[in-house]
Design a protein around this motif. Structure first.
Motif, PDB file in Angstrom:
ATOM      1  N   GLY A  74       0.748  -1.388   0.101  1.00 58.53           N
ATOM      2  CA  GLY A  74      -0.068  -0.081  -0.087  1.00 58.53           C
ATOM      3  C   GLY A  74       0.637   1.401  -0.004  1.00 58.53           C
ATOM      4  N   GLY A 118       0.915   2.129  -4.896  1.00 60.49           N
ATOM      5  CA  GLY A 118      -0.017   1.560  -3.973  1.00 60.49           C
ATOM      6  C   GLY A 118      -1.437   2.282  -3.884  1.00 60.49           C
ATOM      7  N   ALA A 152      -4.852  -0.117  -4.402  1.00 63.76           N
ATOM      8  CA  ALA A 152      -5.725  -0.194  -3.431  1.00 63.76           C
ATOM      9  C   ALA A 152      -7.201   0.084  -4.053  1.00 63.76           C
ATOM     10  CB  ALA A 152      -5.491   0.787  -2.196  1.00 63.76           C
TER      11      ALA A 152
END
Length: 165
Positions: free
Chosen positions: A65, A116, A120
């Motif tokens: 992330g 990241g 996500a």
């Protein structure tokens, strides 16, 4: 939920475990970035060696992330500035960080955030999302790295793209 007292302060043990886990993950990605710098192939026509760092940065950001990956790359650059031999070829120090590859190092931080976030937003196990994230991250790294390389070496952007991308 379990609660523990640390130095007179009540701490949720799950939160403490989470902080420890995050710290271990950040330090782990930093270590992987360092190790990938040691897989380095110097090229005679450019000050930018071929390394596995770009792959390590992109894969680490997709896996951990944005926040943890950015922290890992900031820690990596901090170690380099402090003089630790963490850069390609075992280099380190402020001069190396702001040298020819400085833009790529900054690109690692920004690309970590971008990859990241993209990972996500979509299912990170989806091949198309991962591919999009990696392409976007690579573009960020090279978009910041090549102009810096041109500036530091006194060459044209065309030269920097041909020799640093």
């Amino acid at each position: 939920m379990s609660v523990i007292a640390v130095s007179g302060v009540v701490v949720d043990s799950w939160a403490a475990k989470s902080r420890v886990r995050n710290a271990v993950l950040v330090m782990g990605l930093t270590a992987i970035t360092v190790l990938s710098a040691y897989v380095s192939i110097p090229l005679p026509f450019t000050p930018v060696p071929l390394t596995l760092q770009t792959f390590a940065v992109l894969a680490g950001a997709a896996a951990l992330g944005a926040e943890r990956a950015v922290l890992a790359q900031v820690l990596y650059i901090t170690l380099a500035v402090a003089g630790a031999p963490v850069l390609a070829g075992g280099a380190g120090g402020r001069e190396e960080v702001i040298g020819a590859t400085g833009g790529y190092l900054l690109g690692f931080v920004v690309a970590s955030y971008v990859v990241g976030r993209i990972s996500a937003a979509g299912a990170s196990t989806k091949t198309s999302t991962t591919a999009l994230a990696y392409v976007a991250g690579s573009l960020v790294i090279y978009t910041l790295g090549a102009p810096w390389l041109a500036y530091v070496t006194g060459n044209t952007l065309t030269w920097a793209i041909a020799n640093g991308v």
